[in-house]
Design a protein around this motif. Structure first.
Motif, PDB file in Angstrom:
ATOM      1  N   GLN A   1       0.832  -1.202   0.000  1.00  0.00           N
ATOM      2  CA  GLN A   1       0.000   0.000   0.000  1.00  0.00           C
ATOM      3  C   GLN A   1       0.871   1.258   0.000  1.00  0.00           C
ATOM      4  OE1 GLN A   1      -2.085   1.595   3.568  1.00  0.00           O
ATOM      5  NE2 GLN A   1      -3.955   0.893   2.528  1.00  0.00           N
ATOM      6  N   ARG A   2       1.952   1.237   0.761  1.00  0.00           N
ATOM      7  CA  ARG A   2       2.854   2.397   0.800  1.00  0.00           C
ATOM      8  C   ARG A   2       3.456   2.677  -0.576  1.00  0.00           C
ATOM      9  NH1 ARG A   2       7.941   3.681   0.849  1.00  0.00           N
ATOM     10  NH2 ARG A   2       8.579   1.497   0.582  1.00  0.00           N
ATOM     11  N   LYS A   3       3.849   1.625  -1.281  1.00  0.00           N
ATOM     12  CA  LYS A   3       4.406   1.797  -2.622  1.00  0.00           C
ATOM     13  C   LYS A   3       3.359   2.378  -3.577  1.00  0.00           C
ATOM     14  CE  LYS A   3       7.861  -1.911  -2.338  1.00  0.00           C
ATOM     15  NZ  LYS A   3       8.262  -3.247  -2.865  1.00  0.00           N
ATOM     16  N   MET A   4       2.122   1.939  -3.420  1.00  0.00           N
ATOM     17  CA  MET A   4       1.055   2.463  -4.282  1.00  0.00           C
ATOM     18  C   MET A   4       0.822   3.951  -4.046  1.00  0.00           C
ATOM     19  SD  MET A   4       0.006   0.313  -6.414  1.00  0.00           S
ATOM     20  CE  MET A   4       0.410  -1.411  -6.701  1.00  0.00           C
ATOM     21  N   ARG A   5       0.917   4.367  -2.802  1.00  0.00           N
ATOM     22  CA  ARG A   5       0.778   5.799  -2.502  1.00  0.00           C
ATOM     23  C   ARG A   5       1.903   6.588  -3.174  1.00  0.00           C
ATOM     24  NH1 ARG A   5      -2.990   6.694   1.466  1.00  0.00           N
ATOM     25  NH2 ARG A   5      -3.491   4.907   2.808  1.00  0.00           N
TER      26      ARG A   5
END
Length: 335
Positions: free
Chosen positions: A187-191
């Motif tokens: 999720q952090r990478k997607m942000r």
């Protein structure tokens, strides 16, 4: 008072196409994001977020095509011949990504090849949809209700750029969906990916909007001299507000808002398209009334659609309800 069936059918087909873009958009977007993630576990999670629903998403593409054939058969002798190549390639792309969904999980030595098929199929389908959209906007030559242009009229700088615009739109939707459905490092990478992706998308929207006004006289006429400007003026303002809202929600670690606001941007772009071509179903000369089938045919098909469409919508809604919640590494039951 007689019901205007062509308007009703235009609304049904328009709704079906938008629901398809909304649902299969993030689905295709995941394939476009695949190259940014090399780890097998991350790719598995990305696929598992849509594995239970991806085939149901494409139901609305079938609905739109079938409705178009039944209600506006003249479109099949104009729009389709003008875009045979991109439409055939789109179907090829959808076939490859569909096969990849089913076969990559069972493959061992060839899994990387199926990953490439999933990426390539997603990109090809999205690109061809955008090219067809650009071809529609720039206008199609029609004589006696038949396509009278060149087989490669669909290929132009404008249509190709529209293809890239659709790629960016779907990738943004995919990012928003994965922020909603995953957590932790993925999720952090997607942000992180969504921030620059959104900026490029906003630039592409601005370029396409200016290009349509400056380069397509028929669209400029409908925007500024047909009473449509009042309808269109709020659109760019709302797009900017939605973009700012996404950045704010990313900074505040909201999970649902990036996806919902991405859908809103997609909807605003779709309304811009409707304003640009209405009441033409195949610009610049074929209106929804010119392309209509007989009233009895439209009425007969409408009865069936009124019965079937709610069932399709409820079925798809139930899919998303059953498979709601986060998807994490090691979850079972998705393949």
């Amino acid at each position: 008072m007689q019901i205007d069936l062509p308007v009703i059918w235009a609304a049904i087909i328009g709704l079906g196409v938008f629901i398809y873009v909304m649902l299969d958009g993030f689905d295709l977007g995941i394939g476009l994001l695949f190259p940014f993630f090399e780890e097998k576990a991350e790719r598995e999670v990305m696929l598992n977020t849509v594995a239970p629903v991806w085939d149901g998403n494409e139901t609305f593409l079938v609905l739109g095509g079938a409705g178009l054939y039944g209600a506006f058969p003249v479109v099949y002798s104009t729009l389709l011949p003008a875009n045979y190549m991109p439409l055939i390639l789109m179907v090829v792309g959808l076939i490859f990504r569909g096969a990849a969904f089913e076969l990559r999980a069972k493959a061992t030595r060839t899994q990387h090849a199926w990953d490439l098929a999933f990426i390539g199929g997603s990109a090809l389908a999205a690109m061809c949809q955008g090219i067809t959209l650009g071809s529609l906007l720039q206008g199609i030559k029609i004589v006696d209700d038949k396509f009278a242009g060149d087989p490669f009229d669909w290929f132009s700088p404008f249509s190709v750029f529209c293809g890239f615009g659709v790629l960016l739109t779907y990738a943004t939707l995919g990012c928003g969906w994965l922020i909603l459905k995953t957590d932790g490092e993925l999720q952090r990478k997607m942000r992180q990916i969504m921030r620059p992706l959104l900026a490029v998308l906003l630039l592409a929207i601005a370029i396409v909007s200016l290009w349509t006004v400056l380069g397509l006289p028929a669209v400029r006429q409908r925007w500024f001299f047909s009473g449509n400007l009042g309808w269109f003026l709020p659109v760019p303002i709302l797009v900017v507000l939605c973009t700012l809202g996404i950045y704010r929600s990313l900074n505040r670690s909201h999970e649902a808002m990036p996806f919902l606001l991405s859908l809103a941007i997609c909807f605003l772009g779709y309304t811009g398209l409707i304003i640009s071509i209405w009441p033409y179903i195949v610009p610049p000369s074929l209106t929804i009334w010119d392309a209509s089938s007989s009233r009895s045919s439209q009425l007969f098909a409408l009865v069936g659609t009124v019965i079937v469409l709610p069932v399709i919508i409820v079925y798809n809604a139930m899919q998303y309800r059953v498979f709601r919640g986060k998807v994490r590494e090691g979850d079972h039951g998705y393949h």
